[in-house]
Design an enzyme around this catalytic site. Structure first.
Site, short mmCIF file in Angstrom:
data_model
loop_
_atom_site.label_atom_id
_atom_site.label_comp_id
_atom_site.label_asym_id
_atom_site.label_seq_id
_atom_site.Cartn_x
_atom_site.Cartn_y
_atom_site.Cartn_z
CE LYS A 130 -3.82 1.98 2.75
NZ LYS A 130 -4.67 1.73 3.94
CB SER A 210 -7.70 3.71 3.24
OG SER A 210 -6.96 2.94 4.15
CB SER A 234 -8.46 0.72 5.88
OG SER A 234 -9.09 1.97 5.97
#
Length: 540
Positions: A130, A210, A234
């Site tokens: 990420k 996210s 998330s």
């Protein structure tokens, strides 16, 4: 604009990787191995032949066995993922940057495998990060154009752990900008740097959370493992809505050093994978004590270090499971959960209806506490970077100047609220955070004790809503909150589908019970067999 940006990065990075790989073979004594280095370089420069196995179904143990027998190289596997990114990610927008050293890392893994000295089960396994985990050789932006002109001083601790385990860092995944902590009504999966990430099951639907790029990329088999991060939902929502596995670890098992923060009280990174065993292996590699993250000093000395070894395919036999059904998610989700509960009972579990207490108070206290913590923690993080904005106030000013930061939504209400939030010394804040810690733990611990449960299960997500920059998200996802605030482990696995859209089942329990939660998740995965590869439908 988004596809041109991503393709340019792919082409530049792939060229750089080939150059680096060529240089590595020219200068490395590994060339004396009978020409394997030259063969690998030639493989890197041409379209690879199709793999002889189903990449979607392959687990890390499957791949490790093939590498150990010489039937598969890390370079071959890495090239297969790079080709999938090249051919498929134009539909998804899930990958931001390709690691320019990716083929050199894969080549180094192949040398270790040929010598019979792999660093562990993840040696040679391609991993996406990420884009809020610091990396020196790639940008780290948290999706914000404000960070494109600055850089971290070193790799995040978790990235160093992956490298120490031999993992091949494939690249960086798109995310909801600032981990969805910028706007009061955001659109998940969008960032100023990467544009939109789409759900691979139905492309006009949202990928949630996210960690949206991480979840979508793993679902589409663009990486074997992706690292996500979670403050509240998330990891698990991105995994659930994309139809894969996500594990949010107990807070303190995985270092947060070098990860763009929201709140040190709740943040943690964790793996997203297609198979529970892969999440268990990845957690075993990520877990470590880090002197720069005091929370990692808290986990017990007898905490397991090999979670995959503890997975029990028969973990449901005799287990007592609490079902938090959450009818607010609608009758279709309830139908999936009831069918899953019947399957658990048929495989030896006792399933009891529960409703964990204190949820209204948790919902009321969480955001005000996070606003105070975000300003504190983002200012501390920005001070570690070389160049660029130094404070939250700088970020707010940047967003007002850059029109590209307003192409999906202009609002930065959470930023603005955090800027004027009470400081951490404020008695009201301190009382709120203490109440959150107490009630979140009690909501789980008291429910487990009252019904003598091994774990609680709940629906992870509703079916994916349509992505809409004007309306924003339609995210009613209460099941992530108790474990997120408490710092307790939470795993989601696919439970079923509503039409072509996946629904996950969440499994959580007490602090440091990651081994138990993962083992139950593995058993649920086995008996439901609910995961399906995405079909990339344009719409419903």
């Amino acid at each position: 604009m988004r596809s041109i940006h991503r393709l340019a990065h792919f082409q530049v990075a792939a060229t750089a990787a080939a150059v680096v790989l060529a240089a590595a073979f020219q200068s490395s004594p590994a060339r004396a191995d009978g020409g394997a280095g030259l063969d690998s370089l030639q493989d890197a420069e041409r379209e690879p032949a199709p793999l002889s196995f189903d990449l979607d179904k392959a687990t890390i143990p499957d791949l490790a066995r093939m590498m150990g027998r010489g039937e598969l190289s890390s370079i071959r596997l890495t090239l297969a993922y790079l080709q999938r990114i090249h051919h498929l990610d134009g539909k998804l927008g899930s990958v931001l940057f390709i690691n320019p050293l990716v083929l050199a890392e894969a080549a180094a893994s192949d040398v270790r495998h040929r010598a019979g000295k792999p660093l562990g089960p993840m040696d040679g396994i391609p991993v996406l990060l990420k884009d809020n985990a610091d990396t020196v050789v790639m940008p780290t932006t948290a999706g914000s154009r404000a960070l494109l002109g600055s850089s971290p001083a070193r790799d995040a601790f978790l990235v160093r752990r992956l490298r120490a385990g031999g993992a091949v860092i494939l690249g960086k995944a798109n995310l909801s900008e600032w981990a969805n902590f910028r706007s009061v009504k955001p659109t998940s999966g969008w960032s100023g740097v990467g544009g939109h990430t789409n759900n691979p099951h139905v492309l006009d639907r949202n990928p949630c959370g996210s960690s949206s790029g991480s979840g979508a990329a793993v679902a589409a088999s663009l990486a074997q493992v992706a690292i996500g991060s979670e403050t509240d939902g998330s990891i698990v929502c991105a995994a659930g809505m994309n139809g894969v596995v996500g594990h949010k670890p107990s807070l303190g098992l995985v270092s947060r050093s070098g990860v763009v923060p929201i709140s040190a009280e709740q943040d943690t990174a964790g793996p997203i994978t297609r198979h529970v065993v892969d999440s268990a292996i990845a957690l075993s590699v990520l877990q470590a004590r880090d002197p720069d993250d005091p929370a990692t000093g808290d986990y017990p000395r007898d905490q397991p270090t090999n979670y995959a070894k503890l997975l029990d395919p028969n973990a449901l036999r005799g287990a007592r499971i609490g079902l938090w059904s959450l009818p607010v998610l609608g009758p279709d989700v309830d139908r999936v959960m009831r069918a899953t509960a019947d399957t658990l009972r048929a495989n030896g579990a006792t399933v009891i209806e529960v409703v964990p207490p204190y949820q209204d108070q948790l919902a009321a206290d969480e955001l005000p506490a996070l606003l105070t913590e975000f300003k504190r923690d983002i200012n501390a993080y920005l001070a570690t970077r070389i160049g660029g904005p130094r404070t939250l106030a700088d970020l707010i000013a940047y967003n007002r100047r850059d029109p590209a930061e307003r192409t999906c939504f202009a609002d930065q209400g959470l930023f603005e609220q955090a800027e004027v939030a009470p400081p951490p010394s404020d008695p009201g804040y301190r009382a709120r955070r203490a109440r959150l810690a107490d009630l979140s733990r009690r909501s789980i611990d008291e429910t487990l004790a009252k019904f003598h449960l091994d774990a609680i299960v709940a629906p992870t997500n509703p079916p994916a809503w349509k992505t809409d920059c004007v309306k924003g998200d339609n995210d009613i996802i209460p099941s992530s909150t108790p474990a997120a605030i408490a710092g307790y482990p939470h795993t989601t696995v696919p439970a079923g589908f509503i039409g072509p859209l996946p629904v996950g089942i969440s499994i959580f329990a007490g602090r440091w019970s990651d081994a138990r939660v993962l083992s139950l998740a593995s058993a649920v995965e086995r008996v439901t067999a609910a995961r399906r590869p995405p079909r990339f439908l344009p719409t419903l």
